[in-house]
Write a protein that holds these residues in place. Structure first.
Motif, PDB file in Angstrom:
ATOM      1  N   ILE A 109      48.201  52.986  45.394  1.00  0.00           N
ATOM      2  CA  ILE A 109      48.942  52.064  46.267  1.00  0.00           C
ATOM      3  C   ILE A 109      48.542  52.295  47.722  1.00  0.00           C
ATOM      4  O   ILE A 109      48.231  51.363  48.451  1.00  0.00           O
ATOM      5  CB  ILE A 109      50.460  52.263  46.129  1.00  0.00           C
ATOM      6  CG1 ILE A 109      50.916  52.152  44.684  1.00  0.00           C
ATOM      7  CG2 ILE A 109      51.208  51.239  46.975  1.00  0.00           C
ATOM      8  CD1 ILE A 109      52.424  52.373  44.522  1.00  0.00           C
ATOM      9  N   GLY A 125      45.039  51.118  48.981  1.00  0.00           N
ATOM     10  CA  GLY A 125      44.679  49.700  48.863  1.00  0.00           C
ATOM     11  C   GLY A 125      43.824  49.427  47.633  1.00  0.00           C
ATOM     12  O   GLY A 125      43.079  48.447  47.599  1.00  0.00           O
ATOM     13  N   VAL A 153      44.926  48.641  44.761  1.00  0.00           N
ATOM     14  CA  VAL A 153      45.610  47.672  43.889  1.00  0.00           C
ATOM     15  C   VAL A 153      45.585  46.309  44.560  1.00  0.00           C
ATOM     16  O   VAL A 153      46.140  46.150  45.650  1.00  0.00           O
ATOM     17  CB  VAL A 153      47.073  48.097  43.637  1.00  0.00           C
ATOM     18  CG1 VAL A 153      47.773  47.069  42.753  1.00  0.00           C
ATOM     19  CG2 VAL A 153      47.127  49.475  43.004  1.00  0.00           C
ATOM     20  N   GLN A 154      44.933  45.350  43.929  1.00  0.00           N
ATOM     21  CA  GLN A 154      45.085  43.957  44.393  1.00  0.00           C
ATOM     22  C   GLN A 154      45.838  43.195  43.309  1.00  0.00           C
ATOM     23  O   GLN A 154      47.062  43.274  43.252  1.00  0.00           O
ATOM     24  CB  GLN A 154      43.726  43.346  44.748  1.00  0.00           C
ATOM     25  CG  GLN A 154      43.150  43.914  46.046  1.00  0.00           C
ATOM     26  CD  GLN A 154      41.951  43.146  46.567  1.00  0.00           C
ATOM     27  OE1 GLN A 154      41.782  41.965  46.325  1.00  0.00           O
ATOM     28  NE2 GLN A 154      41.084  43.840  47.302  1.00  0.00           N
ATOM     29  N   CYS A 155      45.105  42.493  42.430  1.00  0.00           N
ATOM     30  CA  CYS A 155      45.866  41.811  41.372  1.00  0.00           C
ATOM     31  C   CYS A 155      46.501  42.833  40.442  1.00  0.00           C
ATOM     32  O   CYS A 155      47.542  42.578  39.852  1.00  0.00           O
ATOM     33  CB  CYS A 155      45.003  40.804  40.630  1.00  0.00           C
ATOM     34  SG  CYS A 155      44.141  41.408  39.172  1.00  0.00           S
ATOM     35  N   GLY A 156      45.869  43.977  40.294  1.00  0.00           N
ATOM     36  CA  GLY A 156      46.497  45.068  39.560  1.00  0.00           C
ATOM     37  C   GLY A 156      46.256  45.064  38.061  1.00  0.00           C
ATOM     38  O   GLY A 156      46.751  45.943  37.370  1.00  0.00           O
ATOM     39  N   PHE A 157      45.487  44.089  37.576  1.00  0.00           N
ATOM     40  CA  PHE A 157      45.329  43.998  36.124  1.00  0.00           C
ATOM     41  C   PHE A 157      44.454  45.128  35.581  1.00  0.00           C
ATOM     42  O   PHE A 157      44.663  45.588  34.459  1.00  0.00           O
ATOM     43  CB  PHE A 157      44.727  42.635  35.751  1.00  0.00           C
ATOM     44  CG  PHE A 157      45.210  42.120  34.423  1.00  0.00           C
ATOM     45  CD1 PHE A 157      46.470  41.543  34.304  1.00  0.00           C
ATOM     46  CD2 PHE A 157      44.423  42.204  33.285  1.00  0.00           C
ATOM     47  CE1 PHE A 157      46.930  41.069  33.080  1.00  0.00           C
ATOM     48  CE2 PHE A 157      44.867  41.728  32.059  1.00  0.00           C
ATOM     49  CZ  PHE A 157      46.124  41.158  31.956  1.00  0.00           C
ATOM     50  N   THR A 216      44.392  48.027  37.002  1.00  0.00           N
ATOM     51  CA  THR A 216      44.967  49.273  37.517  1.00  0.00           C
ATOM     52  C   THR A 216      45.454  50.227  36.434  1.00  0.00           C
ATOM     53  O   THR A 216      45.140  51.424  36.502  1.00  0.00           O
ATOM     54  CB  THR A 216      46.092  48.940  38.522  1.00  0.00           C
ATOM     55  OG1 THR A 216      45.560  48.091  39.545  1.00  0.00           O
ATOM     56  CG2 THR A 216      46.664  50.183  39.149  1.00  0.00           C
ATOM     57  N   CYS A 237      36.779  46.077  37.636  1.00  0.00           N
ATOM     58  CA  CYS A 237      37.723  45.540  38.601  1.00  0.00           C
ATOM     59  C   CYS A 237      37.044  44.354  39.260  1.00  0.00           C
ATOM     60  O   CYS A 237      35.893  44.460  39.670  1.00  0.00           O
ATOM     61  CB  CYS A 237      38.083  46.577  39.662  1.00  0.00           C
ATOM     62  SG  CYS A 237      39.014  45.880  41.051  1.00  0.00           S
ATOM     63  N   ARG A 238      37.732  43.222  39.349  1.00  0.00           N
ATOM     64  CA  ARG A 238      37.121  42.025  39.920  1.00  0.00           C
ATOM     65  C   ARG A 238      37.559  41.790  41.361  1.00  0.00           C
ATOM     66  O   ARG A 238      36.986  40.948  42.046  1.00  0.00           O
ATOM     67  CB  ARG A 238      37.487  40.819  39.058  1.00  0.00           C
ATOM     68  CG  ARG A 238      36.728  39.544  39.362  1.00  0.00           C
ATOM     69  CD  ARG A 238      35.222  39.721  39.332  1.00  0.00           C
ATOM     70  NE  ARG A 238      34.535  38.446  39.108  1.00  0.00           N
ATOM     71  CZ  ARG A 238      33.228  38.283  39.264  1.00  0.00           C
ATOM     72  NH1 ARG A 238      32.457  39.302  39.637  1.00  0.00           N
ATOM     73  NH2 ARG A 238      32.679  37.115  39.034  1.00  0.00           N
ATOM     74  N   CYS A 239      38.583  42.495  41.818  1.00  0.00           N
ATOM     75  CA  CYS A 239      39.150  42.186  43.138  1.00  0.00           C
ATOM     76  C   CYS A 239      38.604  43.054  44.264  1.00  0.00           C
ATOM     77  O   CYS A 239      38.375  42.567  45.361  1.00  0.00           O
ATOM     78  CB  CYS A 239      40.673  42.357  43.126  1.00  0.00           C
ATOM     79  SG  CYS A 239      41.582  41.242  42.058  1.00  0.00           S
ATOM     80  N   THR A 240      38.464  44.344  44.030  1.00  0.00           N
ATOM     81  CA  THR A 240      38.363  45.267  45.168  1.00  0.00           C
ATOM     82  C   THR A 240      36.952  45.612  45.606  1.00  0.00           C
ATOM     83  O   THR A 240      36.769  46.098  46.716  1.00  0.00           O
ATOM     84  CB  THR A 240      39.024  46.619  44.832  1.00  0.00           C
ATOM     85  OG1 THR A 240      38.287  47.235  43.769  1.00  0.00           O
ATOM     86  CG2 THR A 240      40.471  46.438  44.419  1.00  0.00           C
ATOM     87  N   GLY A 241      35.968  45.439  44.728  1.00  0.00           N
ATOM     88  CA  GLY A 241      34.647  45.961  45.059  1.00  0.00           C
ATOM     89  C   GLY A 241      34.579  47.476  44.960  1.00  0.00           C
ATOM     90  O   GLY A 241      33.597  48.083  45.377  1.00  0.00           O
ATOM     91  N   LYS A 251      37.932  50.881  47.627  1.00  0.00           N
ATOM     92  CA  LYS A 251      39.280  51.428  47.792  1.00  0.00           C
ATOM     93  C   LYS A 251      39.680  52.269  46.579  1.00  0.00           C
ATOM     94  O   LYS A 251      40.541  53.147  46.688  1.00  0.00           O
ATOM     95  CB  LYS A 251      40.293  50.296  48.008  1.00  0.00           C
ATOM     96  CG  LYS A 251      40.001  49.423  49.224  1.00  0.00           C
ATOM     97  CD  LYS A 251      40.088  50.206  50.505  1.00  0.00           C
ATOM     98  CE  LYS A 251      39.845  49.315  51.699  1.00  0.00           C
ATOM     99  NZ  LYS A 251      39.539  50.121  52.913  1.00  0.00           N
ATOM    100  N   ILE A 252      39.078  51.980  45.444  1.00  0.00           N
ATOM    101  CA  ILE A 252      39.355  52.796  44.259  1.00  0.00           C
ATOM    102  C   ILE A 252      38.764  54.191  44.454  1.00  0.00           C
ATOM    103  O   ILE A 252      39.406  55.199  44.152  1.00  0.00           O
ATOM    104  CB  ILE A 252      38.817  52.096  43.001  1.00  0.00           C
ATOM    105  CG1 ILE A 252      39.643  50.830  42.733  1.00  0.00           C
ATOM    106  CG2 ILE A 252      38.832  53.031  41.798  1.00  0.00           C
ATOM    107  CD1 ILE A 252      39.097  49.917  41.663  1.00  0.00           C
TER     108      ILE A 252
END
Lengths: 174, 801
Positions: free
Chosen positions: A98, A101, A103-107, A109, A145-149, A152-153
């Protein structure tokens, strides 16, 4: 058929399970644990990752019957302390995702959290130090993950690892 | 005076977690505990599972449908076909051309033909096997260039069945043809003009380019649950991008008034454009209303590839002529985007691909023709970048080629021809906001480079090399390349569309402290709008505690979570509603005697939960003012400035609301023998006008960059004879954490005077520029032309397949 599983420390039973059902389906649709996600259901994306007897697996690729009599730990079991779900204090990996950053859509996660927890168990908690970027990338290569690149992970894993290292040090005998 | 009252020196302090800060996202905890309820997590005791029978053929006549045997399967409660559609048989975002369930004909492989409700997904699957559909298979129309250009090409839609839009220059399978003409191309014989310009140019580069069909590849599949209501209506819980446009399309199909179709946003597992069109919405509602039970539909990954629109594949021909010093003289472009079987957002995509077809470059003489066509390929519609991505790959490839021909650095050529504030794009529209393109390009070029391979601790570490731990090389055959890309993107909807947003803001006291409730219908799809809405409310009302209500159709439309527009539009609506609440609070305080004579509203602010006078300090706390239970609630719409349609002849008009720009520099290592690529760095410079949430902003830019990387190197839906050959994550590859490099992001803040806080939409621009930057870097490493995105291994090693 009937399936008996220990899920997150609790013995549970699912009845009327069709033999073609996956562990993921039983968790989500029969045991009220939808935290493990159904993004591809073909073992490619890692969003359904759970511990099966301490080994991380894609629960979509495990037939429900294969989990009979075994222990499963899902994202719902990652929080620390007593209580249910979000009422409990978050684990270091959850908190770091959290804050960083990640977590975006979180699917993705839940799967990433379980896989990261496993990585930290094998590295920092086993006294092998904080994993390097290369080690993190290898460990999480099966989690899409499709959102973050992913940047941030990586930050989140580093943050969680350093906190777990601090906790481990603080908790060890002087 | 309450102890919490601050002194006047606090007046300049901003409320904690307001705009510019990076508060944690309010849905974060639920998302990390597994409790966040996504659309596929919906569950009710007596629910049924819905499933969709789809056409196996890209083009066929339906001779008959027999559901008798399917209905006999124990556990099946409904099998419905087009005959059971209660109302309008067709729907669509722009043209109502798509059948709810196919009748007469199927026009793409995967088109829904029948739907089933049963007690278990496996029961539903078995029932679908027993639906008997007799088809007469027809030859599919799959060549988009033929569909655009050949007057003899058979029609995908029968004449007279498609809405007439003369402004789109429709003809045959052409959904829209948008020409744009400037300079010498506006008068006389255009071919003669081109010949004359060619004669004046010192260097001419021309080529054909292709962009493949990209999938949004969100992780949360199309899913939701419809629950029949006592009043004959239906409650739908669904993952979507725009609740009200869903409602507008669903209600007529169900023959229900709009207010009987109540939609609540369920958790959305990513969107990227693919949820702008309907998928399972009408089907679930039909089954729920028919069976009087809740019906859940969840697509699996293969079905998802058939169940949503994709990025339009494009076939493009470009020609640029320049003077010897690099000054661009003219350009021509032909862009054909394949809309597939149904229109979806194709006309708007053509509007973008044409108006931004030559990018952010000063070009005195321009001739652009963009076409959107019907074929029997999978339908295409919105995806992040929306028509600008395809053109950007072509014009940036052309700029690199031109730089090479002129012996110029690719950045120098771009700087020489760069647009700036005051420039006019080829539609004649002035860029009336800052556009520091030249500075951004120089900044991107001057960012620190990653270390050379020989300077790495272990240059032979396979994890740092193309091929990774597969160990295909220890460094032999590996060549480094650097490439640049820049793109211009329209933000918010264009061409006369009034995509307003609505916000309801309520201020009250609960538990002794002021609390703000923000209610909009805007879809949170992962981008973090839920966080931003709270930040705006805190900033505007000086109250720390903000609650974000679930998005539903109980409040007015927020428009779509697309076109990078929600911070602008719903952010603008929240701010406007907050201002109305603030004014009401001032009036209330004035009426109750808290505001001294002579102190105007201009002298007041809401800060730290109090009304504060700049001159006299704190006047009254909101807790005291509203402690009698007074609730201040205001609902406001926010509209951006009006835009114009492009004229259908010369393509002139101020069609866009706002422009955004990102510049990328990519560094790659290429195994030139095996055709493998490892991206070493993908750094970006973007101007966002105003940073609302630094952490989320960087996440948007990195995520968008990575989707562009995917289009550059791996992502393409393979379509042959109208059939998708790779509908799985085994065969359709998206970047993993191993494929994605470190990404340094430099953010500029030159405010747009027309937008709330000066902000610019940020989600899409990086998706334009990263693709050409990565391909340019591979080009630099290999010396090959690389005219197809994604670049395939055989393109790199030069094996024609």
């Amino acid at each position: 058929m009937r399936v008996n599983i220990n899920v997150n420390g609790e013995d549970v039973t699912a009845d009327n399970v069709w033999p073609g059902e996956s562990l993921l389906y039983v968790l989500r649709e029969r045991l009220g644990l939808p935290g493990s996600k159904n993004a591809c259901e073909q073992g490619e994306c890692g969003s359904c990752t759970v511990y099966l007897d301490d080994v991380t697996v894609c629960s979509c690729m495990v037939a429900a019957g294969q989990a009979e009599g075994r222990a499963v730990r899902t994202v719902e079991g990652l929080a620390e302390g007593p209580g249910k779900g979000g009422d409990r204090p978050l684990g270091a990996v959850q908190q770091a995702f959290i804050e960083a950053g990640a977590v975006q859509c979180g699917f993705c996660t839940p799967g990433l959290l379980v896989q990261t927890d496993d990585l930290l168990n094998r590295t920092v908690d086993a006294g092998h130090g904080i994993p390097t970027d290369s080690e993190i990338r290898e460990a999480l290569a099966g989690n899409l993950c499709r959102c973050t690149g992913y940047e941030k992970i990586l930050d989140a894993v580093h943050l969680a690892a350093s906190r777990r290292a601090d906790t481990d040090t603080a908790g060890s005998p002087a | 005076m309450p102890a919490t009252t601050r002194t006047v020196t606090d007046l300049t302090s901003t409320t904690k977690d307001g705009i510019g800060a990076s508060p944690l996202r309010p849905d974060g905890t639920l998302k990390v505990t597994g409790e966040f309820a996504y659309s596929s997590d919906m569950w009710m005791e007596d629910m049924l599972w819905g499933a969709t029978l789809r056409s196996p053929h890209p083009h066929a006549e339906i001779l008959s449908i027999d559901i008798t045997e399917a209905l006999k399967v124990p556990g099946v409660e409904a099998v419905l076909t087009h005959e059971d559609v209660p109302g309008a048989k067709r729907y669509g975002l722009e043209f109502e051309d798509q059948p709810v369930l196919a009748y007469g004909k199927v026009r793409y492989k995967g088109e829904p033909v029948a739907i089933v409700a049963a007690d278990h997904p496996e029961t539903a699957r078995r029932a679908m096997e027993r639906v008997r559909v007799d088809y007469r298979v027809l030859e599919p129309i799959t060549d988009s260039r033929r569909a655009a250009m050949d007057p003899q090409c058979p029609l995908v839609h029968e004449p007279g069945t498609i809405p007439d839009h003369p402004e789109y220059n429709q003809r045959g399978n052409r959904l829209r043809h948008q020409p744009i003409r400037t300079g010498d191309f506006t008068t006389g014989d255009p071919d003669a003009a081109l010949e004359a310009l060619r004669a004046r140019a010192d260097v001419i580069v021309a080529d054909a380019y292709e962009v493949g069909m990209q999938d949004q590849a969100f992780l949360g599949p199309e899913s939701g649950m419809a629950v029949p209501a006592e009043d004959g209506g239906v409650d739908l819980y669904v993952a979507t991008q725009w609740l009200h446009v869903d409602q507008r399309q669903i209600a007529p199909a169900l023959d229900l008034p709009q207010d009987k179709v109540r939609i609540t946003l369920a958790g959305v597992g990513g969107a990227f454009g693919a949820r702008e069109d309907l998928s399972m919405q009408i089907h679930a509602c039909m089954l729920a209303l028919h069976t009087r039970k809740p019906v859940k539909i969840v697509y699996n990954r293969e079905e998802s590839f058939y169940g949503h629109v994709h990025r339009h594949p494009a076939k493009m021909r470009y020609e640029h002529g320049a003077l010897a010093d690099g000054t661009l003289l003219y350009a021509t472009a032909e862009v054909i985007v394949d809309g597939g079987a149904y229109a979806s957002a194709t006309p708007a995509v053509v509007g973008v691909a044409s108006s931004l077809g030559l990018g952010p470059y000063e070009i005195p003489h321009a001739r652009v023709d963009a076409y959107g066509v019907y074929t029997n390929n999978p339908p295409c519609g919105a995806m992040r970048g929306f028509g600008a991505v395809q053109a950007c790959f072509a014009y940036e490839s052309q700029m690199d080629r031109l730089a090479d021909a002129l012996g110029m650095h690719p950045v120098d050529l771009r700087v020489k021809n760069s647009m700036a504030q005051g420039s006019r794009i080829i539609t004649g529209q002035e860029i009336d906001m800052p556009l520091p393109m030249a500075d951004m390009l120089r900044q991107a070029r001057d960012l620190p480079l990653p270390p050379d391979r020989e300077d790495l601790p272990d240059p032979a570490d396979s994890r740092t090399l193309p091929g990774g731990v597969a160990g295909t090389t220890r460094g032999e055959g590996v060549v480094r390349g650097i490439g640049y890309g820049v793109g211009l993107k329209n933000l918010c909807f264009s061409e006369g569309f009034d995509d307003y947003s609505t916000a309801r803001v309520r201020l009250e006291v609960a538990g002794g402290e002021p609390v703000v409730l923000v209610h909009t219908a805007a879809a949170e799809v992962g981008q973090g709008l839920v966080t931003v809405k709270g930040q705006i409310a805190r900033t505007e009302l000086g109250v720390e505690k903000v609650v974000i209500a679930p998005a539903d159709t109980g409040v007015g439309s927020a428009g779509s979570s697309s076109a990078s527009r929600q911070s602008y539009m719903t952010g603008g609506a929240v701010r406007t509603a907050c201002h109305a609440v603030r004014d009401e609070v001032y009036a209330l305080a004035r009426g109750r005697g808290h505001i001294p004579e002579g102190v105007g509203d201009d002298d007041l602010t809401l800060t730290g939960g109090k009304i504060v006078s700049r001159a006299r300090g704190a006047l009254v706390s909101l807790a005291d003012l509203l402690d009698d239970g007074t609730v201040v609630e205001e609902t406001r719409e926010y509209h951006h400035r009006p835009t114009e349609m492009l004229d259908p002849t010369l393509g002139q008009g101020s069609s866009h609301t706002q422009f955004g720009m990102c510049v990328h520099r990519a560094v790659v290592d290429v195994d030139v023998e095996l055709g493998l690529v490892k991206v070493i760095a993908l750094d970006a410079v973007q101007d966002v006008g105003k940073i609302l949430h630094p952490l989320q902003l960087i996440g948007q830019i990195q995520g968008g960059s990575t989707q562009g990387l995917g289009l550059a190197l791996m992502e393409e839906i393979q379509v042959g004879d109208g059939q998708i050959r790779n509908p799985s994550f085994t065969d359709y590859l998206i970047p993993t954490i191993l494929d994605t490099p470190p990404m340094r992001i430099e953010v500029l803040e030159h405010p747009d005077p027309h937008s709330p806080y000066g902000l610019r939409g940020a989600g899409e621009p990086p998706t334009l520029s990263s693709t050409p930057a990565v391909v340019a870097a591979v080009r630099a490493a290999t010396g090959r032309a690389l005219t197809h995105a994604p670049v395939r291994p055989e393109d790199i090693v030069g094996i024609p397949l």
